[in-house]
Write an enzyme that holds these catalytic residues in place. Structure first.
Site, PDB file in Angstrom:
ATOM      1  CG  HIS A  50      -1.730   1.241   1.375  1.00  0.00           C
ATOM      2  ND1 HIS A  50      -2.954   1.404   0.777  1.00  0.00           N
ATOM      3  CD2 HIS A  50      -1.471   2.389   2.056  1.00  0.00           C
ATOM      4  CE1 HIS A  50      -3.419   2.609   1.077  1.00  0.00           C
ATOM      5  NE2 HIS A  50      -2.541   3.226   1.861  1.00  0.00           N
ATOM      6  CD  GLU A  51       1.916   3.535   3.621  1.00  0.00           C
ATOM      7  OE1 GLU A  51       2.119   4.620   3.039  1.00  0.00           O
ATOM      8  OE2 GLU A  51       0.906   3.328   4.312  1.00  0.00           O
ATOM      9  CG  HIS A  54       0.449   6.229  -0.544  1.00  0.00           C
ATOM     10  ND1 HIS A  54      -0.716   6.763  -1.051  1.00  0.00           N
ATOM     11  CD2 HIS A  54       0.115   5.656   0.642  1.00  0.00           C
ATOM     12  CE1 HIS A  54      -1.708   6.527  -0.210  1.00  0.00           C
ATOM     13  NE2 HIS A  54      -1.237   5.861   0.828  1.00  0.00           N
ATOM     14  CG  HIS A  58       5.756  11.414  -5.188  1.00  0.00           C
ATOM     15  ND1 HIS A  58       7.089  11.346  -4.886  1.00  0.00           N
ATOM     16  CD2 HIS A  58       5.477  12.734  -5.330  1.00  0.00           C
ATOM     17  CE1 HIS A  58       7.601  12.566  -4.834  1.00  0.00           C
ATOM     18  NE2 HIS A  58       6.634  13.427  -5.101  1.00  0.00           N
TER      19      HIS A  58
END
Length: 183
Positions: A50-51, A54, A58
């Site tokens: 999940h991270e 991100h 980005h």
């Protein structure tokens, strides 16, 4: 996961605490809590993916992530000043008090908008995570289903926080309307 996504300029750091996992776009650092960093559990892989989602957002200039990041300074101001301004407004004279209440509500509205903008960011990161976990052969079958449950539960916390923020905004609006009617 980052390398498979073609991302080589993001550092991964281990941090203390529980539920402290996050991606910091301003420093290009993916920070994982100790319980996630050193684990190969389904939940830990889901959180790490999940991270990573991100970080991919980005790298791809995902619009909602960009908007959320741009809103952070105003959201900090809104979350720190909105309620104190409303409370001060309730305590002082009618005209200035009502003005302070309205300013507080405007600032709290920024916090609510931030919560709303956060939803697509979080859902997209989870969607990307599940796709990575399956496509890159990290998880299969029941394990993938377990990761989906973990990510869905995490997303539900953002939905609940947004709902609470909206209800609180409605309460503040009702308070301002009631005070305006008494003046």
């Amino acid at each position: 996961m980052l390398e498979r996504a073609g991302i080589y300029d993001v550092r991964i750091e281990q941090i203390g605490g529980n539920l402290t996992d996050h991606y910091d776009p301003s420093h290009k650092v993916l920070r994982l809590s100790s319980t996630v960093y050193g684990s190969t559990s389904v939940a830990a892989l889901g959180v790490a993916a999940h991270e990573t989602g991100h970080a991919i957002q980005h790298a791809e200039n995902y619009g909602f992530l960009w908007l959320r990041s741009a809103m952070v300074p105003m959201t900090r101001i809104g979350s720190n000043l909105s309620i104190p301004l409303v409370l001060i407004g309730l305590l002082i004279s009618q005209n200035w008090g009502h003005t302070l209440i309205l300013i507080g509500i405007a600032l709290f509205s920024i916090v609510v908008l931030f919560s709303v903008v956060t939803l697509p960011v979080e859902f997209d990161a989870s969607r990307r995570a599940l796709h990575m976990l399956e496509e890159q052969d990290y998880l299969h079958g029941a394990e993938l289903s377990g990761a989906k449950k973990v990510l869905t539960a995490a997303a539900s916390t953002y939905v609940a926080a947004t709902a609470v923020a909206i209800v609180n905004l409605l309460r503040l609006l009702a308070l301002a309307g009631g005070r305006g009617n008494r003046e």
